[in-house]
Enzyme design. Sequence first.
Site, mmCIF file in Angstrom:
data_model
loop_
_atom_site.group_PDB
_atom_site.id
_atom_site.type_symbol
_atom_site.label_atom_id
_atom_site.label_comp_id
_atom_site.label_asym_id
_atom_site.label_seq_id
_atom_site.Cartn_x
_atom_site.Cartn_y
_atom_site.Cartn_z
ATOM 1 N N SER A 1 67.939 -65.699 -52.106
ATOM 2 C CA SER A 1 68.303 -65.667 -53.529
ATOM 3 C C SER A 1 69.527 -66.646 -53.727
ATOM 4 O O SER A 1 70.148 -67.484 -53.176
ATOM 5 C CB SER A 1 69.298 -64.391 -54.407
ATOM 6 O OG SER A 1 70.581 -63.879 -53.422
ATOM 7 N N GLY B 1 70.701 -68.180 -56.442
ATOM 8 C CA GLY B 1 71.521 -67.577 -58.259
ATOM 9 C C GLY B 1 69.990 -68.089 -59.522
ATOM 10 O O GLY B 1 68.943 -67.571 -58.681
ATOM 11 N N GLY C 1 67.102 -68.839 -58.764
ATOM 12 C CA GLY C 1 65.774 -68.219 -58.134
ATOM 13 C C GLY C 1 65.968 -67.753 -57.153
ATOM 14 O O GLY C 1 66.544 -67.352 -55.915
ATOM 15 N N GLY D 1 71.548 -58.926 -57.498
ATOM 16 C CA GLY D 1 71.026 -59.501 -56.518
ATOM 17 C C GLY D 1 70.365 -57.925 -55.923
ATOM 18 O O GLY D 1 69.660 -57.598 -55.265
ATOM 19 N N ASP D 2 71.458 -56.568 -55.895
ATOM 20 C CA ASP D 2 70.564 -55.648 -56.059
ATOM 21 C C ASP D 2 69.447 -55.291 -56.807
ATOM 22 O O ASP D 2 68.353 -54.558 -56.385
ATOM 23 C CB ASP D 2 71.481 -54.946 -56.728
ATOM 24 C CG ASP D 2 72.871 -54.667 -56.108
ATOM 25 O OD1 ASP D 2 73.146 -54.903 -54.561
ATOM 26 O OD2 ASP D 2 73.882 -54.229 -56.768
#
Lengths: 312, 312
Positions: free
Chosen positions: B216, B218, B221, B247-248
């Site tokens: 990831s 931020g 993408g 993120g989750d």
Amino acid sequence: MILTVTLNTALDVTYEVDGLRPHCSHRVRTVRGRAGGKGVNVARVLTALGHSTQVTGLVGGPTGELVRADLAASGLADRLHQVAGDTRRTVTVVAGDVGDATVFNEPGPRVGEREWAEFLAHYRESVRGAQAVVLSGSVPPGVPVTCYHDLIRVAAARGVPTVLDTSGAPLLAALPAHPDLVKPNAAELSEVTRVANTGQAAERLREAGAGAVVASLGPDGLLAVTGQGRWRAVPGEHLLGNPTGAGDACVAALAAALAQAHDVSSVDWPRALTEAVAVSAAAVAAPLAGEYDDAVRERLLATVHVDGTSLS
Amino acid sequence: MILTVTLNTALDVTYEVDGLRPHCSHRVRTVRGRAGGKGVNVARVLTALGHSTQVTGLVGGPTGELVRADLAASGLADRLHQVAGDTRRTVTVVAGDVGDATVFNEPGPRVGEREWAEFLAHYRESVRGAQAVVLSGSVPPGVPVTCYHDLIRVAAARGVPTVLDTSGAPLLAALPAHPDLVKPNAAELSEVTRVANTGQAAERLREAGAGAVVASLGPDGLLAVTGQGRWRAVPGEHLLGNPTGAGDACVAALAAALAQAHDVSSVDWPRALTEAVAVSAAAVAAPLAGEYDDAVRERLLATVHVDGTSLS
């Protein structure tokens, strides 16, 4: 026995972090929790000074269970009254030795009307046999602003003298009930009276009903304005450390003097103020609220300077 | 059913204050608490996306009771395993709308050797019937650093694919067990590989045992490095808001795609990455971790740009 009342007990949690950086995430190195709230700290100091104490007030929920467990572990007699809401936490963030701690105080659980009535009944029983009652700290949501007024009345009806340490509206509302001794700090005094001069502000509190007023002036000691005269008590040295709990240590010493005198007009003020200044300064030298350094207290007792005019 | 594993569950507490002033005392206006930990947040997003989930991991003490009560209130299936220690709290201090929140993460309770062995047995039962297992977050004290390695092995032996979202030593130790999909962020990737280039670092994780790596980036993408090819997925717009939980949300979307494909080599990557980018960005637009704004997700699904090279 001296009864201390803490309506808004707390679990005082300390977080040790490497450094406090606003708007960032912090890994907490160590977490410590102990029973707190001003009256609990007063009871700790009274116990260390050799006085018998009982702790009452309101407690509830899982956090309340932790408070009660810590009281038991500390050997403090628990006469707290159970409520449905969860007792609040305070979180103190300590970042190494850099600067004062950063503190977050939760407001406390909402207390129902019926719960307050039940506490009043419980308190009526608790006051029996007390030599003095200490009423300390903030008021949780739902408890009437006249709470300290009512608690003082109950104690007075049983001939038990009272020490009040609170601020703002609950302090103002309590004065017509004639608390025997009120211990505001200078900021709290000027806030409720809108009078900048500490001595004049203390006189206003006496006119409004307080028996005696002992104003704490931080490292500059205490000013007592009483029916027997006025005194200033100044420590012989300035100590650096943690000022949290110094006010509670001062209240403990004053409550002990009041309990011994039975009546506020019989307090040996120079002696009481000397003890109060010494134990407050010794509390600054200790890391946790409710504790003091006894060697520092002993040393300071000999150096406190008391100046004043007795009316008798 | 997708099983999410949170070894270090938490009660996520939010304090609203008027302004954050280091070294001062703060009156907390409002206190909110909810069940947290990365796997719990993943389960919330999976549920909102319409997938059946179960939450497992370790929980204990009075704080653990609050976590379980909130899971029940949130309609999440609780398969947590009880330990003796008290579940940790995280405290997030929000000061109006000024800047990001300030977060304090407690380390978590110490877990005993026997408690860990008992959890492994409990987990073996929980994995039965799962279409995928999600392993998320930090490891509490006392749990072996090889914990994710062992949990992945158990799932693999039952033919259940795994998604791993952790960092540091537990991530490195897990790779030889061949997690099907690993989702580090760019900083975590370069920390464990000591390679600055995200694509090269992701290749290193695959060489060390990961089936596929989705990094990831931020607001920029995702980068997927897989056995089927490489893809970059970029959102059509940049959203401002709360990046906690993005993120989750991404992990939830990837786990859903993996569960549907049964095998990481059968994942429809462009489709999975599009969903993952849209739901992550929609999570940024929602105030709490584990939530997302569904209108934003729907809008973004049409605008995500996926670029890549398939090897097939």
